[in-house]
Design an enzyme around this catalytic site. Structure first.
Site, mmCIF file in Angstrom:
data_model
loop_
_atom_site.group_PDB
_atom_site.id
_atom_site.type_symbol
_atom_site.label_atom_id
_atom_site.label_comp_id
_atom_site.label_asym_id
_atom_site.label_seq_id
_atom_site.Cartn_x
_atom_site.Cartn_y
_atom_site.Cartn_z
ATOM 1 N N GLU A 129 16.072 -2.517 -29.421
ATOM 2 C CA GLU A 129 16.281 -3.984 -29.399
ATOM 3 C C GLU A 129 17.318 -4.472 -28.774
ATOM 4 O O GLU A 129 17.165 -5.686 -28.162
ATOM 5 C CB GLU A 129 16.198 -4.544 -31.079
ATOM 6 C CG GLU A 129 15.171 -4.185 -31.740
ATOM 7 C CD GLU A 129 14.262 -4.900 -31.491
ATOM 8 O OE1 GLU A 129 13.723 -5.486 -30.582
ATOM 9 O OE2 GLU A 129 13.270 -5.251 -32.561
ATOM 10 N N THR A 184 13.691 -14.338 -28.269
ATOM 11 C CA THR A 184 14.289 -13.754 -29.518
ATOM 12 C C THR A 184 15.817 -14.035 -29.353
ATOM 13 O O THR A 184 16.418 -14.399 -30.303
ATOM 14 C CB THR A 184 13.939 -12.228 -29.469
ATOM 15 O OG1 THR A 184 12.665 -12.066 -29.566
ATOM 16 C CG2 THR A 184 14.926 -11.547 -30.793
#
Length: 311
Positions: A129, A184
């Site tokens: 991530e 995000t």
């Protein structure tokens, strides 16, 4: 020496599930990613990426970055090729980067016979991530690695636990056609750094209700639990249609609804008591009334990442 190959798959996921920011996530079978990893002997670790629609630089691709971190920790030297076949659409709040990372570490664990636990697989997958959003959040990857509904109960060290589900439900995912660059990262920056104690207590009650509702099979507790007065509220500009859509689908006896991850996808929980056709009709109409072209996708709770083939 003969080239070794593993093909691994991982499903999409919805994180947060109301008040469970960075804690809860659910794997679902709406979409899946396929990651093929091949390895040949080498005097150093070399990683090459083949992919369409996602970065090909190993440090910017969630699958290859997670795999690199895992292999580096174990001191593995090999020439590794990572082929990423994206099935989970990126930027829509369904754990696209997490699915790739989950498949990569599960495949790498099998290919190099590392014998890692689920917690360790999540620990390495969450590193992926960093490549996509700049921070190693564990919720989506935990769901894609483990399957079902998962709670991240510790971040340091990483520990995850699957929540028993005793409620028969499925999902209708409302997916607006919208692209937000670096969504995000922006969505995480929108979360307030400080919150009032009263809001924290209220959200904690929501979180407890959802977990208890899933375990006890109590749809009323699940409906109450699928709420959030902190993170979803702070991100309203990313999904302005959400509150109206949620209000409307509950009129037609959906169990409840929440934002899927950082959005813009909305996850609606339904069962045999829900008026599914009306929920779909009303949901699409509301999205369109806010200027968003929207699709829907049926989904069910899914298994964790798995190795489909090894040569």
């Amino acid at each position: 020496m003969q080239e070794k190959i593993v093909i691994a798959k991982a499903y999409s996921s919805s994180a947060n599930l109301g008040a469970g920011f960075d804690i809860l996530a659910m794997a679902h079978d709406a979409f899946h990613d396929v990651v093929e990893i091949s390895s040949q002997p080498s005097s150093s670790l070399q990683v090459q990426v083949e992919a369409n629609g996602v970065p090909k630089e190993p440090e910017r691709n969630s699958a290859s970055f997670a795999l690199m971190k895992m292999l580096e920790e174990f001191g593995i030297k090999a020439k590794v090729k990572v082929k990423v076949n994206k099935g989970v659409p990126p930027g829509l709040g369904m754990g696209s980067s997490g699915a790739s990372a989950a498949a990569a570490v599960v495949g790498g664990n099998e290919l190099f016979n590392l014998g890692l636990s689920k917690d360790d697989l999540v620990k390495f997958a969450m590193q992926g991530e960093i490549a996509s959003s700049g921070s190693p959040h564990p919720d989506n990857v935990a769901a894609s690695v483990v399957g079902g509904v998962v709670a991240v109960i510790s971040g340091e060290p990483v520990r995850v636990s699957e929540i028993p589900i005793n409620l028969d439900f499925s999902l209708i995912l409302f997916i607006p056609k919208v692209a937000i660059e670096s969504k995000t990262k922006k969505a995480r920056e929108m979360v307030p750094k400080q919150i009032e104690l009263q809001k924290l207590v209220k959200n904690s009650r929501y979180l407890s209700s959802l977990i208890l509702g899933l375990i006890k099979g109590d749809r009323d507790l699940v409906r109450l639990g699928l709420n959030d007065d902190i993170v979803e509220r702070s991100r309203e500009s990313l999904f302005p249609y959400y509150w109206k859509l949620k209000e409307e689908v509950i009129k037609y006896n959906a169990i409840g609804a929440c934002v899927s991850g950082a959005g813009p996808t909305i996850a609606v929980f339904v069962d045999e008591k829900s008026e599914r056709d009306e929920i779909i009709k009303r949901g699409l109409k509301i999205c369109e009334s806010y200027g968003y072209e929207c699709n829907f996708k049926d989904a069910k709770v899914a298994r964790g990442a798995w190795v489909e083939r090894r040569n």
